[in-house]
Design a protein around this motif. Structure first.
Motif, mmCIF file in Angstrom:
data_model
loop_
_atom_site.group_PDB
_atom_site.id
_atom_site.type_symbol
_atom_site.label_atom_id
_atom_site.label_comp_id
_atom_site.label_asym_id
_atom_site.label_seq_id
_atom_site.Cartn_x
_atom_site.Cartn_y
_atom_site.Cartn_z
ATOM 1 N N ALA A 1 -8.957 -0.076 3.897
ATOM 2 C CA ALA A 1 -7.763 0.787 3.946
ATOM 3 C C ALA A 1 -8.189 2.248 4.100
ATOM 4 O O ALA A 1 -7.602 3.003 4.884
ATOM 5 N N VAL B 1 0.862 -1.188 0.000
ATOM 6 C CA VAL B 1 0.000 0.000 0.000
ATOM 7 C C VAL B 1 0.894 1.232 0.000
ATOM 8 O O VAL B 1 1.758 1.381 0.877
ATOM 9 N N ALA C 1 0.788 5.274 0.290
ATOM 10 C CA ALA C 1 -0.032 6.434 0.660
ATOM 11 C C ALA C 1 0.618 7.672 0.066
ATOM 12 O O ALA C 1 1.819 7.894 0.248
ATOM 13 N N ALA D 1 -7.422 4.786 7.255
ATOM 14 C CA ALA D 1 -6.802 6.111 7.119
ATOM 15 C C ALA D 1 -7.702 7.177 7.741
ATOM 16 O O ALA D 1 -7.225 8.078 8.448
ATOM 17 N N CYS E 1 0.106 5.992 6.458
ATOM 18 C CA CYS E 1 -0.409 7.353 6.713
ATOM 19 C C CYS E 1 0.231 7.941 7.964
ATOM 20 O O CYS E 1 0.495 9.147 8.015
ATOM 21 N N ASP F 1 -4.434 -4.694 4.217
ATOM 22 C CA ASP F 1 -4.395 -3.376 3.564
ATOM 23 C C ASP F 1 -4.716 -2.268 4.566
ATOM 24 O O ASP F 1 -4.135 -1.181 4.509
ATOM 25 N N ALA G 1 -2.251 0.717 5.552
ATOM 26 C CA ALA G 1 -2.686 2.114 5.416
ATOM 27 C C ALA G 1 -2.394 2.885 6.708
ATOM 28 O O ALA G 1 -1.972 4.044 6.665
ATOM 29 N N LEU H 1 -4.632 6.123 -1.512
ATOM 30 C CA LEU H 1 -4.009 4.840 -1.169
ATOM 31 C C LEU H 1 -3.945 3.988 -2.432
ATOM 32 O O LEU H 1 -4.993 3.704 -3.038
ATOM 33 N N VAL I 1 -8.876 5.549 -3.207
ATOM 34 C CA VAL I 1 -8.126 4.293 -3.266
ATOM 35 C C VAL I 1 -8.093 3.791 -4.691
ATOM 36 O O VAL I 1 -9.070 3.945 -5.439
#
Ligand code: C5P
Length: 300
Positions: free
Chosen positions: A70, A42, A44, A74, A115, A107, A111, A89, A52
């Protein structure tokens, strides 16, 4: 830093013992998680809103809206930290979707880590794990990785001692299975058969096999209470499991709520032979090899 990439592993359950259904609709579990070398990534990227994108095979069923775990992770992180930053993402999927290997949870964990770094929040693992548990039962383990015993919904974790590397073969099926539906089927089967769900306990034989790095003993101890429910909903999985046993798997089990089947092999060479045999048997969509344990969500 305006982009952070995190690699996150799939899991297989070495022991999944399901207790009675609780008032909140969840089941108390003993869930021995094991992270394996099958990864999603993943990335970001700083953005003006939450978005996403998903790349990979068989991704048609991955939601691209607020249902995506995800994105939910976030958003939960931003809310927890009181931060007004946003992110796009970009998910690269190798973990099967709705496959019983906690790909969506992975995921979400990735994330959180991505993040947290992108926004420079510096939360510690305990805080990330608390946010993770609010997203889904399997998300805290995807942060932690390795091998761990989960209790409660599976979100309260204790790392387990384990020696060496275990070699696995995974048979992916066409289409996924809904986790909620498999738990409901487990309850239904128990009711029909008049089986009262007992309070689950850690299997000490399995824990000893892990500590000794004894693949044969581990293979014999693998256990999944959701397997009868997954087989009831997807009868063809019985053929997949039988093919693995026939080709010398030390253990053959449905992974979590399925429909992925997991086979433990005695060595890397045996895993290779088993993978070739399973491909030839035509009992699944595709076959991959992996080893475990591996670390949880990690910045790359
Ligand atoms: O926690 P998560 O959202 O991943 O769980 C998905 C579904 O699986 C839940 O809605 C519930 O139906 C079922 N579940 C359960 N008991 C657990 C974990 C999950 O019944 N311990």
């Amino acid at each position: 830093m305006n982009a952070v990439t995190v690699r996150v592993p799939a899991k297989v359950n070495l022991q999944l013992s399901v207790g009675p259904c609780r008032d909140d609709g969840y089941h108390d579990l003993i869930n021995v998680f094991h992270a394996v070398s099958l990864f999603d990534e993943v990335t970001a990227v700083e953005a003006d809103g939450f978005r996403v994108t998903v790349a990979g095979e068989s991704i048609a069923d991955v939601p691209l809206d607020g249902d995506n775990l995800a994105i939910r992770a976030a958003q939960a992180l931003a809310a927890y930290a009181g931060c007004d930053r946003r992110a796009e993402l970009r998910i690269r999927k190798d973990i099967p979707v709705a496959g019983g290997m906690a790909g969506g949870s992975a995921d979400a964990a990735a994330a959180l880590v991505a993040c947290d770094a992108l926004w420079g929040l510096g939360l510690d693992r305990a805080e990330l794990s608390e946010i993770a548990a609010g997203i889904g039962s399997d998300v805290p383990f995807a942060l932690l990785g390795g091998t761990a015993v989960g209790v409660g919904r599976g979100e309260t974790l204790t790392p387990a001692l384990s020696q060496g590397r275990f070699h696995w073969v995974f048979a992916f099926a066409d289409g996924g299975l809904s986790t909620a539906r498999v738990y409901a089927e487990c309850d239904r089967l128990r009711m029909v058969m008049g089986v009262e769900a007992g309070w689950p306990h850690v299997d000490e034989t399995l824990m000893a096999a892990l500590r000794a790095g004894d693949a044969k003993a581990l293979g014999a101890a693998l256990h999944n209470d959701l397997q009868p429910a997954a087989l009831s909903l997807r009868g063809s999985l019985a053929l997949t499991l039988a093919a693995g046993r026939e080709h010398h798997a030390l253990g053959a089990i449905v992974s979590g709520s399925g429909p992925t089947c997991a086979f433990l092999a005695a060595s890397e060479e045996e895993a290779l032979d088993l993978a070739v045999a399973l491909r030839g048997a035509g009992v699944c969509r595709s076959v991959v090899r992996a080893y475990g344990p591996v670390p949880g969500a990690t910045i790359v």
